[in-house]
Write a protein that holds these residues in place. Sequence first.
Motif, mmCIF file in Angstrom:
data_model
loop_
_atom_site.group_PDB
_atom_site.id
_atom_site.type_symbol
_atom_site.label_atom_id
_atom_site.label_comp_id
_atom_site.label_asym_id
_atom_site.label_seq_id
_atom_site.Cartn_x
_atom_site.Cartn_y
_atom_site.Cartn_z
ATOM 1 N N VAL A 111 -2.980 9.860 -0.513
ATOM 2 C CA VAL A 111 -2.092 9.956 0.652
ATOM 3 C C VAL A 111 -2.108 11.411 1.091
ATOM 4 O O VAL A 111 -1.696 12.292 0.340
ATOM 5 C CB VAL A 111 -0.651 9.518 0.299
ATOM 6 N N TRP A 112 -2.631 11.676 2.287
ATOM 7 C CA TRP A 112 -2.757 13.080 2.721
ATOM 8 C C TRP A 112 -1.755 13.484 3.792
ATOM 9 O O TRP A 112 -1.591 14.659 4.078
ATOM 10 C CB TRP A 112 -4.191 13.401 3.168
ATOM 11 N N ASN A 114 -6.994 18.427 3.568
ATOM 12 C CA ASN A 114 -5.919 18.845 2.678
ATOM 13 C C ASN A 114 -4.715 17.918 2.827
ATOM 14 O O ASN A 114 -4.479 17.366 3.894
ATOM 15 C CB ASN A 114 -5.478 20.272 3.009
ATOM 16 N N THR A 115 -3.961 17.789 1.760
ATOM 17 C CA THR A 115 -2.701 17.043 1.819
ATOM 18 C C THR A 115 -1.652 17.936 2.477
ATOM 19 O O THR A 115 -1.520 19.112 2.128
ATOM 20 C CB THR A 115 -2.272 16.641 0.398
ATOM 21 N N ARG A 135 0.971 6.805 -6.206
ATOM 22 C CA ARG A 135 0.414 6.404 -7.517
ATOM 23 C C ARG A 135 -0.596 5.266 -7.364
ATOM 24 O O ARG A 135 -1.646 5.282 -8.001
ATOM 25 C CB ARG A 135 1.545 5.912 -8.430
ATOM 26 N N ILE A 136 -0.245 4.282 -6.561
ATOM 27 C CA ILE A 136 -1.137 3.121 -6.387
ATOM 28 C C ILE A 136 -2.437 3.569 -5.713
ATOM 29 O O ILE A 136 -3.525 3.144 -6.101
ATOM 30 C CB ILE A 136 -0.418 2.008 -5.572
ATOM 31 N N PHE A 137 -2.311 4.429 -4.714
ATOM 32 C CA PHE A 137 -3.506 4.949 -4.038
ATOM 33 C C PHE A 137 -4.387 5.727 -5.025
ATOM 34 O O PHE A 137 -5.605 5.558 -5.045
ATOM 35 C CB PHE A 137 -3.099 5.842 -2.850
ATOM 36 N N ALA A 138 -3.763 6.602 -5.808
ATOM 37 C CA ALA A 138 -4.536 7.442 -6.739
ATOM 38 C C ALA A 138 -5.314 6.567 -7.722
ATOM 39 O O ALA A 138 -6.487 6.815 -8.013
ATOM 40 C CB ALA A 138 -3.594 8.387 -7.476
ATOM 41 N N GLU A 139 -4.663 5.507 -8.175
ATOM 42 C CA GLU A 139 -5.303 4.580 -9.121
ATOM 43 C C GLU A 139 -6.550 3.938 -8.515
ATOM 44 O O GLU A 139 -7.502 3.626 -9.219
ATOM 45 C CB GLU A 139 -4.273 3.507 -9.494
ATOM 46 N N ALA A 140 -6.539 3.752 -7.184
ATOM 47 C CA ALA A 140 -7.646 3.088 -6.491
ATOM 48 C C ALA A 140 -8.694 4.074 -5.975
ATOM 49 O O ALA A 140 -9.628 3.669 -5.278
ATOM 50 C CB ALA A 140 -7.093 2.258 -5.322
ATOM 51 N N GLY A 141 -8.518 5.368 -6.279
ATOM 52 C CA GLY A 141 -9.486 6.351 -5.778
ATOM 53 C C GLY A 141 -9.212 6.770 -4.344
ATOM 54 O O GLY A 141 -10.107 7.219 -3.620
ATOM 55 N N LEU A 142 -7.960 6.624 -3.934
ATOM 56 C CA LEU A 142 -7.531 7.031 -2.598
ATOM 57 C C LEU A 142 -6.464 8.120 -2.724
ATOM 58 O O LEU A 142 -5.932 8.358 -3.808
ATOM 59 C CB LEU A 142 -6.965 5.832 -1.828
#
Length: 417
Positions: free
Chosen positions: A237-238, A262-263, A228-235
């Motif tokens: 987790v793959w 791809n994840t 969630r934190i990564f997604a918020e920052a435009g990153l």
Amino acid sequence: MKCRHCHEPLQHVFLDLGFAPPSNAYLSAADLLAPELYFPLKLFVCHRCWLVQTEDYAQADELFRADYAYFSSISQSWLEHAARYVRMISARLALGKDSLVMEVAANDGYLLKNFVGAGIPCLGIEPTAGTADAAESLGIPTLREFFGTRLAQYLAAQGKRADLIIGNNVYAHVPDINDFTAGLKAALKDSGTITLEFPHLMRLLENTQFDTVYHEHFSYLSLYTVSRIFAEAGLRVWDVEELPTHGGSLRIYGCHAEDERNTTAAVANLLEEEDQAGLRDPETYRAFQPRADRVKDDLLAFLIAQKRAGKSVAAYGAAAKGNTLLNYAGIKPDLLPYVCDAAPSKQGKFLPGSHVPILPPAVLKERRPDIVLILPWNIADEVKGQHGYIRDWGGEFAVAVPKLVVSSATHEGDEQS
Ligand SMILES: [Zn+2]
């Protein structure tokens, strides 16, 4: 107080360990004549993003003192872990002489020296002067700074964006996790990779690792919350790996959200496993304090029984987790007269709060204690392997977490972490 990630007002106390001094505030003999600073040590869990976090109380600068004594290179198993990682990641990302590797909280160069050896350019970021000096003496360019958005933007403006940004056991220790994550984004090349290692909240819950809680350890992280934190920052987790280090850690692989990679299935599988373990269920968190209290009570009862039986006890490993345990249990030198530690920077000092003196490991052979209580349980096998000679006088090892276990010494020291 509001959640450090999503700003939701925090309602749920997860763990309350009373008051304790900062776990790395080792004391000199002169310090024992002065008052000691205690902070409340309490964790909340956010019911919206499930970030487990310490209560707000002080600035990071007050806790990370300039003479912070931890040098990563002291632990042989950690050095081996770092060398294995560098071989793996260099091959996986095809890193070479045109790449740039950055490590945040590069400590004494325990990891980056492997990149120097392989001819791969690197940059260490390390705010603690003593360890930064040690890294530079190994030929590692080191910036003496705290990492965050401001520093990352400065580096990017200098044309220094990284193919690989490494953060080992730093992500959980930053007070402003959103700013740090935005910094990772800013300092990362378009096709770059981030790897972060941090203790896995799921293992803390599973193995009652409440002693890994201390003030400088601001966040207790799941894959769910980090995603969630990564997604918020435009990153994004793959990929993710589970590691045995520190009682069970995650190594997450991040990239820009729009990266072509791809994840992997490992991410979805572990998110599912976390859900099954109740990491998004408030009841899981409510049930934890009584489990921590049982560990504390058992250790206290054991030490009192040894004292009454006339047995001598020593501790091994002046680690942060030991300080949390001893301070929560209220253990002082009358029950635990000394602790041995291999780090010369700690020897001659005293543990914060408990004031147990720190002595070199050679003292064990002189004083021949009946019981050696290993405080950093994550390196218990390594300690037993190195100090198996205590069985020559009938000595036994004890470990308190996840439950009290007393065992005869052994020379076999595998499964190091
Ligand atoms: Zn939150």
